[in-house]
Motif scaffolding. Structure first.
Motif, mmCIF file in Angstrom:
data_model
loop_
_atom_site.group_PDB
_atom_site.id
_atom_site.type_symbol
_atom_site.label_atom_id
_atom_site.label_comp_id
_atom_site.label_asym_id
_atom_site.label_seq_id
_atom_site.Cartn_x
_atom_site.Cartn_y
_atom_site.Cartn_z
ATOM 1 N N GLU A 13 0.301 -1.059 0.000
ATOM 2 C CA GLU A 13 -0.016 -0.140 -0.244
ATOM 3 C C GLU A 13 1.048 1.392 0.013
ATOM 4 O O GLU A 13 0.543 2.075 -0.649
ATOM 5 C CB GLU A 13 -1.198 0.234 0.815
ATOM 6 N N GLN A 14 2.032 1.513 0.674
ATOM 7 C CA GLN A 14 2.590 2.708 1.070
ATOM 8 C C GLN A 14 3.274 2.221 -0.223
ATOM 9 O O GLN A 14 4.087 3.826 -1.200
ATOM 10 C CB GLN A 14 3.712 2.362 1.915
ATOM 11 N N ARG A 15 4.225 1.299 -1.617
ATOM 12 C CA ARG A 15 4.597 1.577 -2.336
ATOM 13 C C ARG A 15 3.162 2.492 -3.498
ATOM 14 O O ARG A 15 4.084 3.028 -4.273
ATOM 15 C CB ARG A 15 4.943 -0.024 -3.099
ATOM 16 N N ASN A 16 2.549 1.784 -3.441
ATOM 17 C CA ASN A 16 1.263 2.404 -3.923
ATOM 18 C C ASN A 16 0.504 3.925 -4.168
ATOM 19 O O ASN A 16 0.825 4.685 -4.995
ATOM 20 C CB ASN A 16 0.264 1.498 -4.199
ATOM 21 N N GLU A 17 0.916 3.751 -2.509
ATOM 22 C CA GLU A 17 0.862 5.729 -2.537
ATOM 23 C C GLU A 17 2.186 6.508 -2.986
ATOM 24 O O GLU A 17 2.146 7.466 -3.156
ATOM 25 C CB GLU A 17 1.191 5.457 -0.248
ATOM 26 N N LEU A 18 3.851 5.459 -3.044
ATOM 27 C CA LEU A 18 4.342 6.750 -3.322
ATOM 28 C C LEU A 18 4.360 6.677 -4.806
ATOM 29 O O LEU A 18 4.392 7.856 -5.598
ATOM 30 C CB LEU A 18 5.685 5.695 -2.843
ATOM 31 N N ALA A 19 3.165 5.622 -5.552
ATOM 32 C CA ALA A 19 3.815 5.478 -7.152
ATOM 33 C C ALA A 19 2.671 6.890 -7.750
ATOM 34 O O ALA A 19 3.008 7.564 -8.632
ATOM 35 C CB ALA A 19 2.705 4.932 -7.691
ATOM 36 N N MET A 20 1.660 7.471 -6.526
ATOM 37 C CA MET A 20 0.832 8.161 -6.910
ATOM 38 C C MET A 20 1.382 9.543 -7.016
ATOM 39 O O MET A 20 1.227 10.456 -7.736
ATOM 40 C CB MET A 20 -0.205 8.526 -6.074
ATOM 41 N N MET A 21 2.969 9.986 -6.137
ATOM 42 C CA MET A 21 3.613 11.196 -6.465
ATOM 43 C C MET A 21 4.454 11.810 -7.286
ATOM 44 O O MET A 21 5.228 12.340 -7.834
ATOM 45 C CB MET A 21 4.558 11.148 -4.917
ATOM 46 N N GLN A 22 5.034 10.044 -8.882
ATOM 47 C CA GLN A 22 5.663 10.454 -9.360
ATOM 48 C C GLN A 22 4.970 11.448 -10.320
ATOM 49 O O GLN A 22 6.515 12.123 -10.950
ATOM 50 C CB GLN A 22 5.524 9.166 -9.932
ATOM 51 N N ASP A 23 4.129 11.490 -10.159
ATOM 52 C CA ASP A 23 4.063 13.003 -11.674
ATOM 53 C C ASP A 23 3.494 14.162 -11.190
ATOM 54 O O ASP A 23 3.123 15.088 -11.604
ATOM 55 C CB ASP A 23 3.159 12.472 -12.606
ATOM 56 N N ALA A 24 3.435 14.340 -9.666
ATOM 57 C CA ALA A 24 3.312 15.741 -8.544
ATOM 58 C C ALA A 24 4.434 16.401 -8.701
ATOM 59 O O ALA A 24 5.477 15.767 -8.824
ATOM 60 C CB ALA A 24 2.786 14.867 -7.152
ATOM 61 N N VAL A 25 4.397 17.582 -8.874
ATOM 62 C CA VAL A 25 5.158 18.702 -9.129
ATOM 63 C C VAL A 25 5.621 18.702 -7.193
ATOM 64 O O VAL A 25 4.659 19.756 -6.409
ATOM 65 C CB VAL A 25 4.821 20.231 -9.077
ATOM 66 N N LEU A 26 6.155 18.244 -6.843
ATOM 67 C CA LEU A 26 6.524 19.174 -4.913
ATOM 68 C C LEU A 26 7.705 20.188 -5.241
ATOM 69 O O LEU A 26 9.151 19.867 -6.058
ATOM 70 C CB LEU A 26 6.762 17.029 -4.498
ATOM 71 N N CYS A 27 7.630 20.592 -4.138
ATOM 72 C CA CYS A 27 8.991 21.779 -3.819
ATOM 73 C C CYS A 27 10.158 21.111 -3.551
ATOM 74 O O CYS A 27 10.153 20.739 -1.995
ATOM 75 C CB CYS A 27 7.938 22.698 -2.359
ATOM 76 N N SER A 28 10.993 22.308 -3.934
ATOM 77 C CA SER A 28 12.236 21.131 -3.296
ATOM 78 C C SER A 28 12.600 21.790 -2.807
ATOM 79 O O SER A 28 11.902 23.386 -2.560
ATOM 80 C CB SER A 28 13.437 21.375 -4.848
#
Length: 428
Positions: A13-28
């Motif tokens: 489940e945690q891996r799937n949640e991480l995969a959902m962030m793949q295309d997200a634009v996250l602040c560096s």
């Protein structure tokens, strides 16, 4: 022993949640440059809950484009997990992720004996990233646990520079329009604070309430088995309401009906340990003076009055002072410099003194509004008194909007608006 099927379910489940962030634009964050993925030492990111530690690690790992595995221990299904289960977890991680040489362990301080597991992984040439919400991991405890095999990165909530980047505010153009937008952004930051998720929350009070409640209950009360929970929480909220505050244990014990000064000291230590509060010691060449009368600040201004029933006054001066302190810690701790406050025996005060070893390199005074001549003179007198005693000539007065260069008593004082000083990428 935890059921291996539960382990696999949670990790998947945690891996799937991480995969959902793949295309997200996250602040560096600027602190990402401090993480060394090629190091043979654990990279340990420490800071208050919800300050962005996981996102920072994810950004670094994503940019290296290598396969990595991930476990978030801040999951109620891992409540009974212990060190005997960690090898089973490693087996499940290989099953779910395949082969990997980077392992990201999030909020690992929840597992007793975690350091033994991490040490073994390091001996096996695994590259390990660890996050935690406990300041003890950043000091002696961590050094003992990992026997010197760690590199530490301290992360606070968003700086004003981070805040501007995430909101798309132009931080460079010198035009009147761009400067007006920066000032407007700072006014928002001054009131809202820097917790990343607050940028997207409609009900900010509920968010801050939940955050504080989690820190008190999960990071402190459970970890330290607090017996008098109500008394402890009253002290925590009182300190956030009235900060910045110079600590006098006897007065706090009397106000809150706590019988022992020692209990007050312990409770304050726990609040600092969880990064809810930050402490600044008094500047002195005498060690006995430095360990007395420390000043407490919240780790972010959102904690000052963003909670339900806080009933704290909107003191813009205290808010600005808190923001400047956190920025000074952000800039200087990684450079092995310390931040103190200054108070002379004759009563003159300067808010912050930045030292490298026993040499004072910078002195800061913070005042939201110096348009009143009495206030202006008081702040300048404190700066000059600190400069005379410490022989430091790098003097700064941070205000809301005032900008000026003064020459007084043979010394130069830079008066700068906070929004301008906060956007400088390096300490002056």
């Amino acid at each position: 022993m935890i059921d291996k099927r539960i382990l696999e379910q949670v990790i998947t489940e945690q891996r799937n949640e991480l995969a959902m962030m793949q295309d997200a634009v996250l602040c560096s964050r600027q602190e990402e440059s401090q993480v060394d993925l090629n190091s043979n030492m654990a990279q340990v990111v420490i800071g208050v809950r919800r300050s962005g530690k996981s996102t920072l690690c994810y950004n670094v790992l994503k940019s290296c484009k290598e396969t990595f595995a991930y476990v978030n221990f801040d999951d109620e299904r891992f409540a009974m997990l212990n060190t005997d289960d960690l090898n089973t977890m490693l087996e499940v991680l290989y099953k779910v992720y395949g082969n990997f040489k980077y392992l990201f362990l999030d909020e690992i301080q929840n597992i007793d004996g975690w350091h033994l597991f991490v040490n073994r992984l390091l001996r096996q040439q695994m590259h390990v990233l660890v996050t935690g919400s406990n300041a003890k991991l950043l000091s002696g405890e961590l050094a003992t646990y990992l026997t010197g095999r760690n590199e530490q990165i301290e992360l606070f909530p968003f700086s004003f520079l981070d805040f501007c980047h995430c909101k798309g505010v132009d931080v460079e153009t010198p035009s009147t329009k761009a400067e007006a937008f920066r000032r407007a952004a700072f006014d928002e930051y001054l009131h809202q604070g820097g917790f990343p998720e607050l940028l997207h929350k409609k009900n900010k009070v509920r968010y801050v309430d939940t955050l504080v409640d989690n820190i008190l209950k999960r990071d402190i009360e459970q970890r330290h088995k607090i017996k008098y929970v109500e008394m402890f929480e009253q002290l925590a909220h009182h300190l956030m309401n009235v900060s910045p505050l110079t600590v006098v244990e006897g007065e706090l014990a009397s106000v809150l009906g706590i019988k022992s000064n020692h209990t007050v000291s312990n409770y304050i230590a726990f609040l600092k340990e969880a990064y809810l509060l930050l402490a600044v010691k008094r500047f002195s060449n005498k060690s006995r003076m430095r360990i007395r009368a420390e000043k407490l600040y919240p780790v972010d201004v959102a904690l000052m009055d963003g909670r339900q029933n806080a009933l704290a006054a909107e003191n813009l001066g205290w808010r600005l002072e808190t923001i400047v302190l956190v920025e000074l810690l952000r800039r200087n701790r990684s450079m092995n410099r310390d931040v103190f406050y200054y108070k002379s025996t004759t009563g003159y005060e300067a808010d912050f003194v930045v030292c490298r070893h026993n040499v004072v390199e910078e002195i800061y005074q913070v005042s939201y509004d110096i348009s009143n001549e009495k206030t202006r003179k008081r702040e300048l007198r404190g700066l000059l008194a600190a400069a005379k005693e410490t022989l430091c000539n790098n003097l700064f007065l941070i205000t809301d909007f005032h900008r000026e260069t003064l020459f007084l008593h043979g010394r130069t004082i830079q008066i700068l608006p906070a929004y301008e000083w906060l956007l400088q990428t390096n300490s002056l």
